[in-house]
Design a protein around this motif. Structure first.
Motif, PDB file in Angstrom:
ATOM      1  N   GLY A  90      -9.241   7.936   1.239  1.00 25.10           N
ATOM      2  CA  GLY A  90     -10.121   8.963   1.781  1.00 25.10           C
ATOM      3  C   GLY A  90      -9.379  10.235   2.100  1.00 25.10           C
ATOM      4  O   GLY A  90      -8.149  10.255   2.210  1.00 25.10           O
ATOM      5  N   CYS A 109     -11.866   7.071 -11.931  1.00 21.99           N
ATOM      6  CA  CYS A 109     -11.973   5.610 -12.086  1.00 21.99           C
ATOM      7  C   CYS A 109     -11.337   5.090 -13.374  1.00 21.99           C
ATOM      8  O   CYS A 109     -10.688   4.036 -13.351  1.00 21.99           O
ATOM      9  CB  CYS A 109     -13.431   5.173 -11.973  1.00 21.99           C
ATOM     10  SG  CYS A 109     -13.923   4.865 -10.249  1.00 21.99           S
ATOM     11  N   GLY A 116     -12.655   4.008  -4.108  1.00 23.30           N
ATOM     12  CA  GLY A 116     -12.735   2.636  -3.642  1.00 23.30           C
ATOM     13  C   GLY A 116     -12.847   1.681  -4.814  1.00 23.30           C
ATOM     14  O   GLY A 116     -13.548   1.961  -5.791  1.00 23.30           O
ATOM     15  N   THR A 117     -12.114   0.569  -4.742  1.00 17.89           N
ATOM     16  CA  THR A 117     -12.209  -0.438  -5.797  1.00 17.89           C
ATOM     17  C   THR A 117     -11.782  -1.791  -5.246  1.00 17.89           C
ATOM     18  O   THR A 117     -11.050  -1.873  -4.256  1.00 17.89           O
ATOM     19  CB  THR A 117     -11.333  -0.076  -7.012  1.00 17.89           C
ATOM     20  OG1 THR A 117     -11.641  -0.951  -8.105  1.00 17.89           O
ATOM     21  CG2 THR A 117      -9.853  -0.180  -6.699  1.00 17.89           C
ATOM     22  N   THR A 118     -12.253  -2.844  -5.864  1.00 17.72           N
ATOM     23  CA  THR A 118     -11.866  -4.210  -5.504  1.00 17.72           C
ATOM     24  C   THR A 118     -10.941  -4.761  -6.579  1.00 17.72           C
ATOM     25  O   THR A 118     -11.223  -4.639  -7.771  1.00 17.72           O
ATOM     26  CB  THR A 118     -13.104  -5.110  -5.366  1.00 17.72           C
ATOM     27  OG1 THR A 118     -13.941  -4.590  -4.327  1.00 17.72           O
ATOM     28  CG2 THR A 118     -12.703  -6.538  -5.012  1.00 17.72           C
ATOM     29  N   SER A 157      -5.274   6.086   3.326  1.00 19.56           N
ATOM     30  CA  SER A 157      -5.608   4.991   2.418  1.00 19.56           C
ATOM     31  C   SER A 157      -5.534   3.677   3.168  1.00 19.56           C
ATOM     32  O   SER A 157      -4.903   3.572   4.222  1.00 19.56           O
ATOM     33  CB  SER A 157      -4.651   4.966   1.217  1.00 19.56           C
ATOM     34  OG  SER A 157      -3.317   4.765   1.638  1.00 19.56           O
ATOM     35  N   THR A 190     -12.698  10.655  -2.358  1.00 18.63           N
ATOM     36  CA  THR A 190     -12.650   9.254  -1.945  1.00 18.63           C
ATOM     37  C   THR A 190     -12.634   8.349  -3.167  1.00 18.63           C
ATOM     38  O   THR A 190     -13.268   8.649  -4.182  1.00 18.63           O
ATOM     39  CB  THR A 190     -13.858   8.871  -1.066  1.00 18.63           C
ATOM     40  OG1 THR A 190     -15.053   8.984  -1.829  1.00 18.63           O
ATOM     41  CG2 THR A 190     -13.944   9.772   0.154  1.00 18.63           C
ATOM     42  N   SER A 226      -9.093   1.437  -0.551  1.00 17.07           N
ATOM     43  CA  SER A 226      -9.894   2.611  -0.225  1.00 17.07           C
ATOM     44  C   SER A 226      -8.975   3.790   0.050  1.00 17.07           C
ATOM     45  O   SER A 226      -7.943   3.649   0.711  1.00 17.07           O
ATOM     46  CB  SER A 226     -10.789   2.350   0.982  1.00 17.07           C
ATOM     47  OG  SER A 226     -10.011   1.997   2.115  1.00 17.07           O
ATOM     48  N   ARG A 280       0.835  -1.204   0.000  1.00 16.73           N
ATOM     49  CA  ARG A 280       0.000   0.000   0.000  1.00 16.73           C
ATOM     50  C   ARG A 280       0.869   1.253   0.000  1.00 16.73           C
ATOM     51  O   ARG A 280       0.616   2.217  -0.726  1.00 16.73           O
ATOM     52  CB  ARG A 280      -0.911   0.009   1.220  1.00 16.73           C
ATOM     53  CG  ARG A 280      -1.850   1.222   1.283  1.00 16.73           C
ATOM     54  CD  ARG A 280      -2.405   1.427   2.663  1.00 16.73           C
ATOM     55  NE  ARG A 280      -1.369   1.724   3.635  1.00 16.73           N
ATOM     56  CZ  ARG A 280      -0.804   2.922   3.783  1.00 16.73           C
ATOM     57  NH1 ARG A 280      -1.190   3.936   3.015  1.00 16.73           N
ATOM     58  NH2 ARG A 280       0.131   3.109   4.688  1.00 16.73           N
ATOM     59  N   ARG A 287      -9.518  -5.045  -1.214  1.00 17.66           N
ATOM     60  CA  ARG A 287     -10.249  -3.793  -1.372  1.00 17.66           C
ATOM     61  C   ARG A 287      -9.343  -2.618  -1.065  1.00 17.66           C
ATOM     62  O   ARG A 287      -8.740  -2.535   0.001  1.00 17.66           O
ATOM     63  CB  ARG A 287     -11.455  -3.758  -0.422  1.00 17.66           C
ATOM     64  CG  ARG A 287     -12.309  -2.497  -0.543  1.00 17.66           C
ATOM     65  CD  ARG A 287     -13.074  -2.471  -1.845  1.00 17.66           C
ATOM     66  NE  ARG A 287     -13.875  -1.246  -1.967  1.00 17.66           N
ATOM     67  CZ  ARG A 287     -14.556  -0.928  -3.065  1.00 17.66           C
ATOM     68  NH1 ARG A 287     -14.538  -1.763  -4.108  1.00 17.66           N
ATOM     69  NH2 ARG A 287     -15.250   0.175  -3.123  1.00 17.66           N
ATOM     70  N   SER A 322      -9.830  -4.523 -11.995  1.00 18.21           N
ATOM     71  CA  SER A 322     -10.599  -3.956 -10.888  1.00 18.21           C
ATOM     72  C   SER A 322     -12.081  -4.047 -11.189  1.00 18.21           C
ATOM     73  O   SER A 322     -12.509  -4.121 -12.338  1.00 18.21           O
ATOM     74  CB  SER A 322     -10.206  -2.493 -10.652  1.00 18.21           C
ATOM     75  OG  SER A 322     -10.666  -1.681 -11.723  1.00 18.21           O
ATOM     76  N   CYS A 331     -15.382   0.075  -9.036  1.00 14.15           N
ATOM     77  CA  CYS A 331     -14.662   1.303  -8.725  1.00 14.15           C
ATOM     78  C   CYS A 331     -15.658   2.445  -8.539  1.00 14.15           C
ATOM     79  O   CYS A 331     -16.595   2.610  -9.325  1.00 14.15           O
ATOM     80  CB  CYS A 331     -13.676   1.650  -9.835  1.00 14.15           C
ATOM     81  SG  CYS A 331     -12.741   3.172  -9.524  1.00 14.15           S
TER      82      CYS A 331
END
Length: 475
Positions: free
Chosen positions: A101, A194, A135-137, A86, A133, A99, A38, A97, A152, A155
């Motif tokens: 912010g 995204c 977020g994605t998987t 993050s 913000t 994220s 990360r 996941r 991904s 998103c």
């Protein structure tokens, strides 16, 4: 994770494939490893967001009391991106996941307005968008070569408030169109985020193809690290299975045995854990034995000069009298080779190799032809010390015991026991050093890019050895 090939290197073997084969090698990526990824990934996504291209914006808006105002925003570019918060978390049974912010993006550009048909004004502006913000998987799959491929899903990005500062022009205009410019810019930024995330993921796939799925060891062998199962995602780690089998180069003959089921312990202190089973090591023994590489000719010049034991019929004639009579004054040559594939076993803190072999003795005639003298059967046991050297697993052996029996004699019967000391000496000062020189070269671990192992510890457990390590990456 998707933001850094370095993190994906930690994943090492993350792609799912459909197979019922048990892995020979297992890899566990812990939350500590994800955290390191990360940190590296935020640097990359920060650089990626700095590439946002904000198109020129123009339009018109009715502004009381002056009526219709035509405006344009041009030459906009990003000057700063901040990602202060993050997280990268495991989603059991799904994936990872990401994220982000409390992020912000700052940009500047030029503005121009026209109103009351002929009045024009212009200047510059600075915009800081906060409360961003993302977020994605991250989904990890297998490509056709058994390497990881990432993508991904789900998103989502939102842009919070904006702070605009105008420079130049008539200051009374600023507040009149601040709100609709704010809205237009935040919308333009949000649409960019995204797609950049998706691009960042796709950009990693060419680098992931550097995973050494088929790694050359030497002129005899290569090891396959293709994935045999989908990753298992838990609350604390991601576990992956690799084939982990040695093959003769250019000839992928499966060994006559299969990997047994084994499980890695629930350790999480290191970023990465690699478990290598006895199946993997025994497949190496099968390959080298099949290639005829486990044989060695020994001649007198390989014996230390100061040794009273020489490889000639005079020395051996002291123990086999008929030898010096039948072949007086000749040098000798020994051929040491395995009779069948050695068997390696792992027990806690102990690696043992059981090997059956033969020693064939020859007399070297004046015309260089070899005359067979006798064949001895050997049953040997050696202990092995295994260690990590760079990005390879290496080893060194010491002789435990050796039992010698007579197989065939071309010079009549003799007491084999009398040759024990000579053979022990030959094995210890010639065979073992030759073997250790090869083992010291090691065999490669699965890697992507420029990977370095740090704080590495290797433990031998029952039926497998466990490497616990942290990882660093260089550009």
């Amino acid at each position: 994770m998707f933001l850094s090939v370095r993190l994906l290197l930690l994943l090492a073997v993350l792609a799912p494939v459909t197979s019922t084969t048990n892995p020979g090698v297992k890899v566990k990526l812990t939350q500590k490893g994800l955290e390191y990824g990360r940190q590296l990934g935020m640097i990359q996504i920060q650089q990626k967001l700095k590439t946002i291209k904000v198109p020129d914006i123009s339009g018109s808006q009715k502004v009381s009391p002056i009526g219709k105002v035509q405006y344009s925003l041009t030459n906009m570019h990003i000057v700063n991106v901040g990602l202060p918060k993050s997280g990268l978390g495991l989603v059991p049974g799904t994936g990872v996941r990401l994220s982000i912010g409390n992020a912000f993006i700052s940009l500047n550009g030029n503005w121009r307005v026209k109103y009351l048909r002929f009045i024009k004004d212009h200047g510059s502006f600075d915009l800081k968008v906060s409360g961003l913000t993302i977020g994605t998987t991250i989904i990890i799959q297998s490509d056709e070569t058994g390497r990881p491929r990432v993508s991904s899903t789900n998103c989502a990005a939102t842009v919070g408030g904006a702070d605009i500062k105008f420079h130049g022009g008539a200051s009374w205009l600023y507040n009149l169109f601040r709100n609709f410019i704010d809205k237009a810019l935040r919308s333009a930024l949000q649409k960019q985020i995204c797609p950049l995330v998706v691009d960042a993921i796709s950009d990693l796939n060419p680098q992931l193809k550097t995973l050494n799925v088929l790694a050359k060891v030497d002129q005899y062998a290569e090891i396959e690290y293709s994935m045999v199962s989908s990753p298992t995602v838990s609350k604390s780690s991601i576990d992956f299975g690799l084939k982990g089998v040695f093959y003769n180069i250019g000839k992928h003959q499966e060994p006559p045995f299969s990997p047994a089921v084994f499980s890695l312990p629930p350790q999480i202190n290191n970023m990465l854990y690699v478990g290598m089973s006895t199946f993997t090591i025994n497949s190496a023994a099968f390959v080298y034995n099949s290639a005829g590489a486990l044989s060695l000719y020994i001649t007198d010049d390989m014996i230390p000069a100061g040794s009273p034991i020489r490889l000639n019929t005079r020395t051996f004639g002291a123990f086999i009298p008929q030898l010096s009579k039948l072949f007086p004054g000749l040098m000798m040559k020994l051929l040491v080779k395995t009779a069948k594939t050695p068997v390696i076993s792992f027990q806690p803190n102990n690696v043992t190799v059981q090997a059956s072999g033969t020693v064939t003795a020859y007399a070297i005639q004046p015309n260089a032809t070899l005359s067979p003298l006798f064949v001895l059967n050997l049953e040997t046991s050696v202990s092995t010390r295994v260690f990590v050297s760079g990005m390879r697993v290496a080893g060194a052996v010491t002789l435990n015991k050796m039992d010698v029996t007579l197989g065939t004699s071309y010079v009549g019967a003799f007491q084999v026991k009398s040759l024990d000391n000579i053979l022990q000496m030959v094995v210890k000062i010639v065979v073992i050093p030759k073997l250790n020189a090869q083992l010291a070269k090691g065999y490669p671990l699965p890697t992507i890019g420029k990977m370095k192992l740090v704080n590495t510890e290797l433990k031998v457990l029952k039926d497998y050895m466990l490497i616990g390590t942290d990882v660093q990456f260089t550009a």
